[in-house]
Design a protein around this motif. Sequence first.
Motif, PDB file in Angstrom:
ATOM      1  N   GLN A   1      -1.565  -1.372 -11.644  1.00  0.00           N
ATOM      2  CA  GLN A   1      -0.117  -1.858 -11.567  1.00  0.00           C
ATOM      3  C   GLN A   1      -0.144  -2.512 -10.185  1.00  0.00           C
ATOM      4  N   SER A   2      -0.932  -2.612  -9.208  1.00  0.00           N
ATOM      5  CA  SER A   2      -0.654  -2.822  -7.721  1.00  0.00           C
ATOM      6  C   SER A   2      -1.278  -4.326  -7.697  1.00  0.00           C
ATOM      7  N   ASP A   3      -0.388  -5.251  -6.609  1.00  0.00           N
ATOM      8  CA  ASP A   3      -1.054  -6.263  -6.433  1.00  0.00           C
ATOM      9  C   ASP A   3      -1.764  -6.175  -5.095  1.00  0.00           C
ATOM     10  N   ILE A   4      -1.536  -5.226  -4.186  1.00  0.00           N
ATOM     11  CA  ILE A   4      -2.421  -4.872  -3.124  1.00  0.00           C
ATOM     12  C   ILE A   4      -2.408  -3.401  -2.980  1.00  0.00           C
ATOM     13  N   LEU A   5      -3.134  -2.634  -1.986  1.00  0.00           N
ATOM     14  CA  LEU A   5      -3.400  -1.187  -2.027  1.00  0.00           C
ATOM     15  C   LEU A   5      -3.253  -1.083  -0.360  1.00  0.00           C
ATOM     16  N   VAL A   6      -2.683   0.203  -0.098  1.00  0.00           N
ATOM     17  CA  VAL A   6      -2.445   0.513   1.292  1.00  0.00           C
ATOM     18  C   VAL A   6      -2.697   1.888   1.429  1.00  0.00           C
ATOM     19  N   ALA A   7      -3.733   2.163   2.306  1.00  0.00           N
ATOM     20  CA  ALA A   7      -4.087   3.455   2.497  1.00  0.00           C
ATOM     21  C   ALA A   7      -3.307   4.168   4.008  1.00  0.00           C
ATOM     22  N   LEU A   8      -2.662   4.883   3.962  1.00  0.00           N
ATOM     23  CA  LEU A   8      -1.871   5.590   4.885  1.00  0.00           C
ATOM     24  C   LEU A   8      -2.830   6.783   5.176  1.00  0.00           C
ATOM     25  N   PRO A   9      -2.486   7.708   6.502  1.00  0.00           N
ATOM     26  CA  PRO A   9      -3.237   8.685   6.441  1.00  0.00           C
ATOM     27  C   PRO A   9      -3.522   9.443   5.263  1.00  0.00           C
TER      28      PRO A   9
ATOM     29  N   MET B   1       6.677  -7.686  -5.351  1.00  0.00           N
ATOM     30  CA  MET B   1       5.276  -7.307  -5.133  1.00  0.00           C
ATOM     31  C   MET B   1       4.926  -5.909  -5.405  1.00  0.00           C
ATOM     32  N   LYS B   2       4.138  -5.377  -6.224  1.00  0.00           N
ATOM     33  CA  LYS B   2       3.783  -4.128  -6.091  1.00  0.00           C
ATOM     34  C   LYS B   2       2.713  -3.655  -5.199  1.00  0.00           C
ATOM     35  N   ILE B   3       3.008  -2.555  -4.542  1.00  0.00           N
ATOM     36  CA  ILE B   3       2.307  -2.251  -3.449  1.00  0.00           C
ATOM     37  C   ILE B   3       1.670  -0.707  -3.709  1.00  0.00           C
ATOM     38  N   GLY B   4       0.543  -0.579  -4.154  1.00  0.00           N
ATOM     39  CA  GLY B   4       0.112   0.665  -4.356  1.00  0.00           C
ATOM     40  C   GLY B   4      -0.375   1.349  -2.915  1.00  0.00           C
ATOM     41  N   VAL B   5       0.050   2.592  -2.853  1.00  0.00           N
ATOM     42  CA  VAL B   5      -0.055   3.363  -1.617  1.00  0.00           C
ATOM     43  C   VAL B   5      -0.793   4.678  -2.019  1.00  0.00           C
TER      44      VAL B   5
END
Length: 179
Positions: free
Chosen positions: A96-104, A1-5
């Motif tokens: 490009q991402s399947d899901i996106l995650v926002a860190l601080p 999986m491609k995880i956008g961060v």
Amino acid sequence: MKIGVFCSANNSIDPDFFAATEAFGKWMGENKHTVVYGGCNIGLMECIGKSTHEAGGRTIGVVPQIVERGGKKSSYIDIEMLCDNLSDRKDLINNQSDILVALPGGIGSLDEIFTVAASHTIGYHAKLVVLYNMKGFWNSLIALLDDMQARGFIRGEWKDYIKVANTLDELTQMITNED
């Protein structure tokens, strides 16, 4: 999986955020995921790229030319995608991402979160943004979204577009469920 961060490019932040980011990157690498991120060699951006890369995952760095010219490109990028500006960067990371995650993160991270969420509400895609709420970092944003919801400024439920994970286990479960 491609995880956008999406995350901070600042080194002067709480060390606990680096430790949690490193654990997330290690999980991505060990599970053979790809991180798609801004490609900087500063702050949580460098941490997520390095930890994913060193744990065996692939890294896609979406790097604005101004960042590269300034010597701030990470050396942990497996695939580099150059772009002209921050708008292009957001589009490329999202595409490009399947899901996106926002860190601080800061203003840029907020821009990225809401660009993805707003385009989801209109129907351009069905990708989620997950706020990784390390040490309650996103609590004030969550309260703002709840207030906007209560006042009728958000159609539907904001939690249909933006999820919240308070622990690495919650985050990895959300990612695994999207897989």
